[in-house]
Motif scaffolding. Structure first.
Motif, PDB file in Angstrom:
ATOM      1  N   ILE A   8     -23.698  -7.177   7.415  1.00 21.37           N
ATOM      2  CA  ILE A   8     -24.254  -6.335   6.349  1.00 21.37           C
ATOM      3  C   ILE A   8     -23.985  -6.944   4.980  1.00 21.37           C
ATOM      4  CG2 ILE A   8     -23.964  -4.107   5.161  1.00 21.37           C
ATOM      5  CD1 ILE A   8     -23.482  -2.911   8.031  1.00 21.37           C
ATOM      6  N   ASN A   9     -22.737  -7.414   4.768  1.00 26.10           N
ATOM      7  CA  ASN A   9     -22.383  -8.019   3.480  1.00 26.10           C
ATOM      8  C   ASN A   9     -23.185  -9.289   3.209  1.00 26.10           C
ATOM      9  OD1 ASN A   9     -20.491  -6.034   2.888  1.00 26.10           O
ATOM     10  ND2 ASN A   9     -18.807  -7.143   3.845  1.00 26.10           N
ATOM     11  N   GLU A  10     -23.294 -10.149   4.236  1.00 19.48           N
ATOM     12  CA  GLU A  10     -24.028 -11.402   4.056  1.00 19.48           C
ATOM     13  C   GLU A  10     -25.520 -11.143   3.879  1.00 19.48           C
ATOM     14  OE1 GLU A  10     -22.732 -14.390   3.543  1.00 19.48           O
ATOM     15  OE2 GLU A  10     -20.766 -13.419   3.641  1.00 19.48           O
ATOM     16  N   PHE A  11     -26.040 -10.133   4.584  1.00 20.67           N
ATOM     17  CA  PHE A  11     -27.434  -9.756   4.426  1.00 20.67           C
ATOM     18  C   PHE A  11     -27.697  -9.329   2.986  1.00 20.67           C
ATOM     19  CE2 PHE A  11     -30.774  -6.464   4.530  1.00 20.67           C
ATOM     20  CZ  PHE A  11     -31.809  -7.159   5.159  1.00 20.67           C
ATOM     21  N   GLY A  12     -26.841  -8.466   2.466  1.00 21.65           N
ATOM     22  CA  GLY A  12     -27.006  -8.018   1.093  1.00 21.65           C
ATOM     23  C   GLY A  12     -26.893  -9.150   0.092  1.00 21.65           C
ATOM     24  N   ARG A  13     -25.937 -10.041   0.311  1.00 18.26           N
ATOM     25  CA  ARG A  13     -25.745 -11.170  -0.595  1.00 18.26           C
ATOM     26  C   ARG A  13     -26.969 -12.083  -0.628  1.00 18.26           C
ATOM     27  NH1 ARG A  13     -21.032 -12.566   1.245  1.00 18.26           N
ATOM     28  NH2 ARG A  13     -19.863 -11.306  -0.241  1.00 18.26           N
ATOM     29  N   VAL A  27     -11.715  -8.288  12.738  1.00 15.94           N
ATOM     30  CA  VAL A  27     -12.860  -8.394  11.838  1.00 15.94           C
ATOM     31  C   VAL A  27     -14.053  -7.694  12.481  1.00 15.94           C
ATOM     32  CG1 VAL A  27     -14.474  -9.965  10.694  1.00 15.94           C
ATOM     33  CG2 VAL A  27     -12.052 -10.572  10.849  1.00 15.94           C
ATOM     34  N   ASN A  28     -14.721  -6.848  11.722  1.00 19.25           N
ATOM     35  CA  ASN A  28     -15.930  -6.179  12.191  1.00 19.25           C
ATOM     36  C   ASN A  28     -17.126  -7.068  11.858  1.00 19.25           C
ATOM     37  OD1 ASN A  28     -18.281  -4.524  12.390  1.00 19.25           O
ATOM     38  ND2 ASN A  28     -16.998  -2.693  12.239  1.00 19.25           N
ATOM     39  N   GLY A  29     -17.688  -7.683  12.883  1.00 25.13           N
ATOM     40  CA  GLY A  29     -18.811  -8.591  12.667  1.00 25.13           C
ATOM     41  C   GLY A  29     -20.017  -7.913  12.054  1.00 25.13           C
ATOM     42  N   LYS A  40     -21.353 -17.652   9.338  1.00 24.45           N
ATOM     43  CA  LYS A  40     -20.195 -16.813   9.002  1.00 24.45           C
ATOM     44  C   LYS A  40     -20.254 -15.482   9.739  1.00 24.45           C
ATOM     45  CE  LYS A  40     -17.750 -14.872   4.994  1.00 24.45           C
ATOM     46  NZ  LYS A  40     -17.750 -14.754   3.514  1.00 24.45           N
ATOM     47  N   ALA A  41     -21.422 -14.870   9.788  1.00 20.89           N
ATOM     48  CA  ALA A  41     -21.568 -13.568  10.434  1.00 20.89           C
ATOM     49  C   ALA A  41     -21.385 -13.664  11.949  1.00 20.89           C
ATOM     50  CB  ALA A  41     -22.930 -12.974  10.096  1.00 20.89           C
TER      51      ALA A  41
END
Length: 260
Positions: free
Chosen positions: A230-235, A223-225, A213-214
């Motif tokens: 960052i969002n997927e890393f945190g999740r 879209v800012n990859g 996804k990233a």
């Protein structure tokens, strides 16, 4: 599920989807695109499937293009709908599939065939593979993502040349261009691709889905990859796979990811 144009086999958490239209060199028609969509849709929710390999039956062709006889008399409106429907049902669906998709390219991958291979997350080709986008020789352009994905993989200049000349490249040229990841002997293609799939499956499939996804986010307009990363890393920190992976590392043991 029973299909007319594709074959499916699940073994060791690997789903192999083979396009099976040997008399047409596995050319894509609307029915085959729909069947492939259904197969991928089913694989998405099948917990037994961790990696998908897509290939063609026989040794001559992965997919030797789209079935031209279906759209030779189409109007501009019908042509636009053909491209839009195909991209939504198959090509973009595969590109954004949350599980790894590997194209095992055996023989010709032309037109829609190369576009399907490029939609996969990466490609492994046999030595006899030949790839190209010959659409301009028919008075049309690639309509299943070819003008977008080919430059992403090989660069703008090479993509312009390949599309404008309607030429083909062999497996070694494709490797040099970055169009494919590996070249292997035809008789070893299945074995090599399955070994790659098993290597992938040793890792966290949840994390791999987030990475897909990233990575894809970098190629989406608006879209800012980096934000997606960052969002997927945190999740990831909220997953059981993260707890298992870090625990295994700290305790110097092999991780056994639950996939949650």
């Amino acid at each position: 599920m029973s299909y007319q144009n594709i074959l499916e086999e699940i073994e060791d958490n690997i789903l192999t989807i083979s396009i099976d239209r040997p008399k047409k060199l596995n050319a894509l028609n609307r029915e085959t695109i729909q069947e492939l969509h259904e197969a991928f849709k089913e694989a998405r929710t099948n917990d037994e499937v961790k990696v998908v390999i897509i290939t063609g039956t026989g040794e001559k062709a992965f997919v030797a293009g789209a079935d031209i006889s279906e759209f030779a008399d189409y109007s501009p409106k019908e042509g636009k709908k053909l491209a839009a429907d195909g991209q939504e049902k198959l090509f973009n669906y595969v590109a954004n599939f949350p599980k790894p998709v590997i194209a095992a390219v055996n023989g010709f991958a032309l037109g829609g065939g190369l576009e399907l291979a490029m939609a996969a997350h990466f490609r492994i080709a046999s030595e006899n593979a030949k790839m190209g986008l010959p659409e301009v020789s028919l008075g049309v352009i690639p309509g299943y993502g070819g003008t977008q994905r080919l430059p992403q993989l090989v660069g703008k200049g090479r993509a312009m040349e390949l599309i404008m000349t309607a030429g083909m490249v062999d497996a070694n040229q494709a490797l040099q261009y970055g169009l494919i990841n590996h070249v292997v002997e035809l008789e070893k293609l299945t074995e090599f691709t399955e070994a790659m799939a098993k290597k992938i499956m040793k890792n966290s499939m949840i994390a791999i889905g987030a990475a897909i996804k990233a990575i894809n986010a970098n190629y989406e307009d608006g879209v800012n990859g980096f934000d997606t990363e960052i969002n997927e890393f945190g999740r990831s920190f909220g997953t059981d796979d993260f707890k298992e992976g870090t625990s295994a590392f700290l305790n110097k043991r092999k991780a056994n990811f639950p996939g949650k």
